[in-house]
Design a protein around this motif. Structure first.
Motif, PDB file in Angstrom:
ATOM      1  N   LYS A  71     -59.902 126.787 -70.571  1.00 34.79           N
ATOM      2  CA  LYS A  71     -58.931 125.754 -70.226  1.00 34.79           C
ATOM      3  C   LYS A  71     -58.190 125.329 -71.481  1.00 34.79           C
ATOM      4  O   LYS A  71     -58.790 125.159 -72.555  1.00 34.79           O
ATOM      5  CB  LYS A  71     -59.639 124.556 -69.594  1.00 34.79           C
ATOM      6  CG  LYS A  71     -58.687 123.539 -68.974  1.00 34.79           C
ATOM      7  CD  LYS A  71     -59.460 122.494 -68.189  1.00 34.79           C
ATOM      8  CE  LYS A  71     -58.503 121.534 -67.482  1.00 34.79           C
ATOM      9  NZ  LYS A  71     -59.239 120.535 -66.657  1.00 34.79           N
ATOM     10  N   SER A  73     -55.778 122.607 -73.536  1.00 39.18           N
ATOM     11  CA  SER A  73     -55.455 121.182 -73.574  1.00 39.18           C
ATOM     12  C   SER A  73     -54.672 120.891 -74.849  1.00 39.18           C
ATOM     13  O   SER A  73     -54.449 121.767 -75.684  1.00 39.18           O
ATOM     14  CB  SER A  73     -56.742 120.344 -73.531  1.00 39.18           C
ATOM     15  OG  SER A  73     -57.576 120.644 -74.636  1.00 39.18           O
ATOM     16  N   LYS A  77     -50.846 122.125 -71.074  1.00 38.63           N
ATOM     17  CA  LYS A  77     -51.961 122.213 -70.139  1.00 38.63           C
ATOM     18  C   LYS A  77     -51.912 123.573 -69.441  1.00 38.63           C
ATOM     19  O   LYS A  77     -50.830 124.059 -69.096  1.00 38.63           O
ATOM     20  CB  LYS A  77     -51.884 121.113 -69.076  1.00 38.63           C
ATOM     21  CG  LYS A  77     -51.639 119.708 -69.632  1.00 38.63           C
ATOM     22  CD  LYS A  77     -52.782 119.225 -70.496  1.00 38.63           C
ATOM     23  CE  LYS A  77     -52.521 117.796 -70.979  1.00 38.63           C
ATOM     24  NZ  LYS A  77     -53.513 117.345 -71.970  1.00 38.63           N
ATOM     25  N   TYR A  79     -54.346 127.453 -68.566  1.00 34.88           N
ATOM     26  CA  TYR A  79     -55.523 128.298 -68.734  1.00 34.88           C
ATOM     27  C   TYR A  79     -55.151 129.548 -69.512  1.00 34.88           C
ATOM     28  O   TYR A  79     -54.010 130.034 -69.431  1.00 34.88           O
ATOM     29  CB  TYR A  79     -56.090 128.729 -67.373  1.00 34.88           C
ATOM     30  CG  TYR A  79     -57.040 127.741 -66.765  1.00 34.88           C
ATOM     31  CD1 TYR A  79     -58.425 127.879 -66.925  1.00 34.88           C
ATOM     32  CD2 TYR A  79     -56.578 126.654 -66.034  1.00 34.88           C
ATOM     33  CE1 TYR A  79     -59.307 126.965 -66.370  1.00 34.88           C
ATOM     34  CE2 TYR A  79     -57.448 125.733 -65.484  1.00 34.88           C
ATOM     35  CZ  TYR A  79     -58.815 125.900 -65.653  1.00 34.88           C
ATOM     36  OH  TYR A  79     -59.689 124.992 -65.110  1.00 34.88           O
ATOM     37  N   ILE A 155     -58.344 129.685 -60.342  1.00 32.60           N
ATOM     38  CA  ILE A 155     -57.544 129.003 -61.357  1.00 32.60           C
ATOM     39  C   ILE A 155     -56.488 128.122 -60.704  1.00 32.60           C
ATOM     40  O   ILE A 155     -56.255 126.979 -61.126  1.00 32.60           O
ATOM     41  CB  ILE A 155     -56.881 130.022 -62.298  1.00 32.60           C
ATOM     42  CG1 ILE A 155     -57.948 130.719 -63.143  1.00 32.60           C
ATOM     43  CG2 ILE A 155     -55.852 129.356 -63.206  1.00 32.60           C
ATOM     44  CD1 ILE A 155     -57.417 131.861 -63.970  1.00 32.60           C
ATOM     45  N   GLN A 158     -57.994 124.967 -59.561  1.00 29.46           N
ATOM     46  CA  GLN A 158     -58.264 124.079 -60.694  1.00 29.46           C
ATOM     47  C   GLN A 158     -56.993 123.412 -61.207  1.00 29.46           C
ATOM     48  O   GLN A 158     -57.014 122.270 -61.672  1.00 29.46           O
ATOM     49  CB  GLN A 158     -58.920 124.860 -61.843  1.00 29.46           C
ATOM     50  CG  GLN A 158     -60.285 125.431 -61.511  1.00 29.46           C
ATOM     51  CD  GLN A 158     -61.310 124.359 -61.210  1.00 29.46           C
ATOM     52  OE1 GLN A 158     -61.352 123.314 -61.857  1.00 29.46           O
ATOM     53  NE2 GLN A 158     -62.140 124.611 -60.194  1.00 29.46           N
ATOM     54  N   MET A 159     -55.875 124.129 -61.133  1.00 30.96           N
ATOM     55  CA  MET A 159     -54.604 123.594 -61.630  1.00 30.96           C
ATOM     56  C   MET A 159     -53.818 122.886 -60.543  1.00 30.96           C
ATOM     57  O   MET A 159     -52.663 122.509 -60.752  1.00 30.96           O
ATOM     58  CB  MET A 159     -53.756 124.721 -62.239  1.00 30.96           C
ATOM     59  CG  MET A 159     -54.364 125.327 -63.484  1.00 30.96           C
ATOM     60  SD  MET A 159     -53.274 126.535 -64.293  1.00 30.96           S
ATOM     61  CE  MET A 159     -51.977 125.453 -64.947  1.00 30.96           C
TER      62      MET A 159
END
Length: 205
Positions: A71, A73, A77, A79, A155, A158-159
């Motif tokens: 991930k 950061s 933002k 992956y 993914i 998650q996003m």
């Protein structure tokens, strides 16, 4: 300004490829240090693809791969994902463990592949960050052995579906005379991608 990624110019592609060449070169040097063996790298082929095209460009949704997810950061933002065909993952494990036929689903070997993915991904993103003068940090790696389609679906969940495009680096490393194919994917949310392209414009214009 919100960039229409589907209409990126040759200038943007050239700039992103130059940044990627630096990042992947640094990553190959770090990988060689870890493996204790020379690693040669060919200039990666760079594509910017719609998210639904990623599986097709990576070998097909049903293709089993050894994947490492990190991930991102900081100022951006998203992956970063390393996808290795089983034969490439096995080559890495054989090199490190000195075994002839490593089981890439063995927990110890999964850990080795995760570490390789983390070295490649974090080194690449450090070069990316330094070049564009934006802070980007990669999380600890998460390993998965699954079909490409399932990895990408996870993914996107998650996003929260906040990604439309992926930057795909199709890379060929040579390790001990053997070719090791791999793909590095970076997926950014629209705001992050906009910031990256603004930095590209500011630095290269």
């Amino acid at each position: 300004m919100v960039y229409d990624v589907s209409k990126l110019t040759d200038f943007h592609y050239s700039a992103l490829k130059e940044i990627s060449n630096i990042g992947i070169g640094n990553a190959a040097t770090s990988l060689a240090t870890m493996l204790g063996s020379e690693v040669k790298v060919m200039t990666p082929d760079l594509k910017v693809a719609r998210i639904e095209e990623v599986a097709e460009f990576s070998g097909g949704a049903d293709k089993l791969v050894s994947g490492v997810l990190m991930k991102l950061s900081g100022c951006v933002k998203g992956y970063m994902v390393m996808l290795l065909p089983p034969e490439s993952a096995k080559l890495i494990c054989n090199t490190i463990t000195k075994e002839q036929d490593s089981d890439i689903k063995n927990p110890m070997n999964e850990s080795l592949i995760s570490e390789v993915g983390h070295i490649l991904g974090s080194t690449y993103m450090t070069a990316f960050s330094d070049f564009l003068k934006i802070d980007v940090f990669a999380s600890a790696p998460f390993h998965t052995y699954d079909m490409i389609g399932a990895i990408m679906d996870n993914i996107l969940i998650q996003m929260s579906q906040e990604v439309e495009h992926a930057i795909i680096l199709d890379t060929l490393f040579t390790l001990k005379g053997n070719d090791m194919h791999g793909k590095l994917l970076t997926l950014f949310d629209p705001i992050s991608l906009e910031l990256i392209l603004e930095q590209v414009n500011a630095l290269f214009r």
